[in-house]
Design a protein around this motif. Structure first.
Motif, PDB file in Angstrom:
ATOM      1  N   GLU A 123       0.925  -1.276  -0.021  1.00 14.87           N
ATOM      2  CA  GLU A 123      -0.073  -0.172   0.016  1.00 14.87           C
ATOM      3  C   GLU A 123       0.721   1.361  -0.084  1.00 14.87           C
ATOM      4  O   GLU A 123       0.685   2.250  -0.805  1.00 14.87           O
ATOM      5  N   LYS A 124       2.005   1.159   0.810  1.00 10.30           N
ATOM      6  CA  LYS A 124       2.814   2.449   0.963  1.00 10.30           C
ATOM      7  C   LYS A 124       3.427   2.716  -0.446  1.00 10.30           C
ATOM      8  O   LYS A 124       3.687   3.932  -0.885  1.00 10.30           O
ATOM      9  N   ALA A 125       4.061   1.401  -0.886  1.00  8.53           N
ATOM     10  CA  ALA A 125       4.762   1.521  -2.353  1.00  8.53           C
ATOM     11  C   ALA A 125       3.816   1.932  -3.222  1.00  8.53           C
ATOM     12  O   ALA A 125       4.473   2.585  -4.075  1.00  8.53           O
ATOM     13  N   ASP A 126       2.547   1.721  -3.258  1.00  8.00           N
ATOM     14  CA  ASP A 126       1.725   2.212  -4.419  1.00  8.00           C
ATOM     15  C   ASP A 126       1.310   3.625  -4.350  1.00  8.00           C
ATOM     16  O   ASP A 126       1.496   4.434  -5.207  1.00  8.00           O
ATOM     17  N   PHE A 127       1.363   4.142  -3.074  1.00 11.91           N
ATOM     18  CA  PHE A 127       1.135   5.481  -2.736  1.00 11.91           C
ATOM     19  C   PHE A 127       2.425   6.377  -3.277  1.00 11.91           C
ATOM     20  O   PHE A 127       2.309   7.235  -3.726  1.00 11.91           O
ATOM     21  N   ASP A 128       3.399   6.022  -2.662  1.00 10.58           N
ATOM     22  CA  ASP A 128       4.690   6.605  -2.993  1.00 10.58           C
ATOM     23  C   ASP A 128       5.047   6.577  -4.445  1.00 10.58           C
ATOM     24  O   ASP A 128       5.445   7.354  -5.021  1.00 10.58           O
ATOM     25  N   ALA A 129       4.626   5.496  -4.998  1.00 12.15           N
ATOM     26  CA  ALA A 129       5.223   5.498  -6.784  1.00 12.15           C
ATOM     27  C   ALA A 129       3.999   6.635  -7.569  1.00 12.15           C
ATOM     28  O   ALA A 129       4.395   7.226  -8.260  1.00 12.15           O
ATOM     29  N   ALA A 130       2.901   6.697  -6.752  1.00 10.70           N
ATOM     30  CA  ALA A 130       1.795   7.510  -7.588  1.00 10.70           C
ATOM     31  C   ALA A 130       2.218   8.993  -7.344  1.00 10.70           C
ATOM     32  O   ALA A 130       2.101   9.890  -8.205  1.00 10.70           O
ATOM     33  N   LEU A 131       2.414   9.110  -5.997  1.00 11.20           N
ATOM     34  CA  LEU A 131       3.009  10.742  -5.696  1.00 11.20           C
ATOM     35  C   LEU A 131       4.244  10.954  -6.546  1.00 11.20           C
ATOM     36  O   LEU A 131       4.521  12.009  -6.968  1.00 11.20           O
ATOM     37  N   GLY A 132       5.121  10.208  -6.793  1.00 11.93           N
ATOM     38  CA  GLY A 132       6.473  10.226  -7.344  1.00 11.93           C
ATOM     39  C   GLY A 132       6.017  10.549  -9.083  1.00 11.93           C
ATOM     40  O   GLY A 132       6.853  11.388  -9.476  1.00 11.93           O
ATOM     41  N   ILE A 133       5.038   9.794  -9.561  1.00 12.37           N
ATOM     42  CA  ILE A 133       4.689  10.247 -10.879  1.00 12.37           C
ATOM     43  C   ILE A 133       4.270  11.592 -11.121  1.00 12.37           C
ATOM     44  O   ILE A 133       4.536  12.431 -11.997  1.00 12.37           O
ATOM     45  N   PHE A 134       3.353  11.943  -9.892  1.00 14.32           N
ATOM     46  CA  PHE A 134       2.768  13.203 -10.034  1.00 14.32           C
ATOM     47  C   PHE A 134       4.095  14.356  -9.762  1.00 14.32           C
ATOM     48  O   PHE A 134       4.009  15.478 -10.440  1.00 14.32           O
ATOM     49  N   ARG A 135       4.972  13.969  -9.065  1.00 16.31           N
ATOM     50  CA  ARG A 135       6.011  15.111  -8.728  1.00 16.31           C
ATOM     51  C   ARG A 135       7.005  15.256 -10.002  1.00 16.31           C
ATOM     52  O   ARG A 135       7.759  16.209 -10.207  1.00 16.31           O
ATOM     53  N   ALA A 136       6.801  14.031 -10.953  1.00 12.61           N
ATOM     54  CA  ALA A 136       7.829  14.315 -12.067  1.00 12.61           C
ATOM     55  C   ALA A 136       7.023  15.058 -13.023  1.00 12.61           C
ATOM     56  O   ALA A 136       7.397  14.972 -14.377  1.00 12.61           O
ATOM     57  N   GLY A 137       5.862  15.686 -12.871  1.00  9.75           N
ATOM     58  CA  GLY A 137       5.022  16.336 -13.727  1.00  9.75           C
ATOM     59  C   GLY A 137       4.297  15.365 -14.721  1.00  9.75           C
ATOM     60  O   GLY A 137       3.827  15.980 -15.726  1.00  9.75           O
ATOM     61  N   GLN A 138       4.014  14.237 -14.628  1.00  9.70           N
ATOM     62  CA  GLN A 138       3.463  13.242 -15.325  1.00  9.70           C
ATOM     63  C   GLN A 138       1.878  13.390 -14.994  1.00  9.70           C
ATOM     64  O   GLN A 138       1.470  12.034 -14.438  1.00  9.70           O
ATOM     65  N   PHE A 139       1.029  14.249 -15.063  1.00  8.89           N
ATOM     66  CA  PHE A 139      -0.083  14.421 -14.569  1.00  8.89           C
ATOM     67  C   PHE A 139      -1.340  13.619 -14.995  1.00  8.89           C
ATOM     68  O   PHE A 139      -1.950  13.006 -14.216  1.00  8.89           O
ATOM     69  N   ALA A 140      -1.306  13.077 -16.327  1.00  4.69           N
ATOM     70  CA  ALA A 140      -2.189  12.240 -16.693  1.00  4.69           C
ATOM     71  C   ALA A 140      -1.861  10.914 -16.111  1.00  4.69           C
ATOM     72  O   ALA A 140      -3.017  10.123 -15.520  1.00  4.69           O
ATOM     73  N   GLN A 141      -0.754  10.495 -16.165  1.00  3.45           N
ATOM     74  CA  GLN A 141      -0.388   9.339 -15.454  1.00  3.45           C
ATOM     75  C   GLN A 141      -0.688   9.020 -14.038  1.00  3.45           C
ATOM     76  O   GLN A 141      -1.039   8.291 -13.484  1.00  3.45           O
ATOM     77  N   ALA A 142      -0.368  10.549 -13.289  1.00  4.84           N
ATOM     78  CA  ALA A 142      -0.775  10.403 -11.810  1.00  4.84           C
ATOM     79  C   ALA A 142      -2.278  10.426 -11.691  1.00  4.84           C
ATOM     80  O   ALA A 142      -2.643   9.626 -10.330  1.00  4.84           O
ATOM     81  N   GLN A 143      -3.038  10.917 -12.486  1.00  4.28           N
ATOM     82  CA  GLN A 143      -4.383  10.746 -12.242  1.00  4.28           C
ATOM     83  C   GLN A 143      -4.903   9.028 -12.113  1.00  4.28           C
ATOM     84  O   GLN A 143      -5.516   8.954 -11.181  1.00  4.28           O
ATOM     85  N   THR A 144      -4.181   8.543 -13.351  1.00  2.00           N
ATOM     86  CA  THR A 144      -4.772   7.081 -13.271  1.00  2.00           C
ATOM     87  C   THR A 144      -4.112   6.290 -12.048  1.00  2.00           C
ATOM     88  O   THR A 144      -4.813   5.511 -11.460  1.00  2.00           O
ATOM     89  N   ALA A 145      -2.854   6.690 -11.516  1.00  2.00           N
ATOM     90  CA  ALA A 145      -2.070   5.944 -10.310  1.00  2.00           C
ATOM     91  C   ALA A 145      -2.862   6.396  -9.350  1.00  2.00           C
ATOM     92  O   ALA A 145      -3.259   5.663  -8.634  1.00  2.00           O
TER      93      ALA A 145
END
Length: 250
Positions: A129-151
């Protein structure tokens, strides 16, 4: 005179007879001695042979005893080697079992919930659970907003009871705002506020709702939202920014 000669002859004869008898007696005594010596030699030889036989038998018995002892020693060595091998195998088996137990414990421990802290909130979360949240937040911080929405959307669906959900909804709304999905962003910000009105990100969520309404040209709704922000969270930085926005809207 003749009588005298006869007497002398008789004396000589008697002397010769005595000498003969003495010689015979001496000869008899020599034979006895020889027989005694021979008998003694025979007995000595017999005793020697018996001693040699006993010695031979004792030597043979000693050799048999030594051989039997050697066999016993070899058997004991074999038994000891087998026991040593069994002990080594047992030790290896125990070591393997301990290692397997350690691995199992590590896997169990790695899958056990642990305490985490996010946005000032503490709760228990599974490692995945923690790993999935951290991964999604990492995607957002990388500026990949569309992928972050999905994550983040997938995260909320996968972990509906997660302590991360308020934060996940906040970042989901921000990702949608970045991709100009304003209505979806407003819905998720409001879900976040309904779930955790005292969340550290709650003032920012209210301000973000007002920003979405401004982008949608819904000035009246934006003004009401900003007023609610300043009332609900008057000391927050978001409220200060909201007052400035509100002054510009007038």
């Amino acid at each position: 005179m003749m009588r005298g000669l006869s007497l002398r002859g008789a004396a000589v004869a008697a002397a010769l007879l005595c000498a003969s008898l003495g010689a015979q007696a001496a000869l008899f005594e020599d034979d006895e001695a020889r027989r005694a010596i021979l008998d003694l030699r025979q007995r000595v030889e017999t005793m020697r042979q018996q001693a040699e036989q006993r010695q031979s038998e004792e030597s043979a018995q000693l050799r048999r005893s030594l051989l039997e002892l050697q066999n016993q020693i070899e058997q004991m060595r074999g038994d000891l080697a087998r026991m040593t091998g069994q002990n080594e195998q047992l030790t290896k088996t125990v070591t393997d079992l301990q290692q397997k137990q350690t691995d199992v414990d590590s896997r169990i421990k790695s899958n056990e919930p642990s305490k985490v802290a996010v946005d000032g909130r503490e709760f228990n979360a599974d490692p995945k659970e923690k790993a999935d949240f951290d991964a999604a937040l990492g995607i957002f911080r990388a500026g990949q907003f569309a992928q972050a929405q999905t994550a983040f959307a997938d995260f909320v669906k996968r972990y509906p009871q997660s302590g991360y959900n308020a934060s996940a909804l906040f970042w989901l709304g921000n990702a949608q705002y970045a991709t100009r999905n304003y209505n979806e962003a407003i819905a998720n910000f409001r879900s976040m506020l309904s779930l955790a009105p005292d969340h550290a990100k709650a003032p920012e969520a209210v301000l973000s709702i007002a920003n979405c309404q401004i982008e949608l040209k819904d000035t009246r709704a934006a003004r009401r939202t900003l007023e609610d922000l300043t009332k609900a969270y008057p000391q927050s930085e978001a409220a200060q920014a909201g007052r400035e926005r509100l002054s510009r809207l007038r």
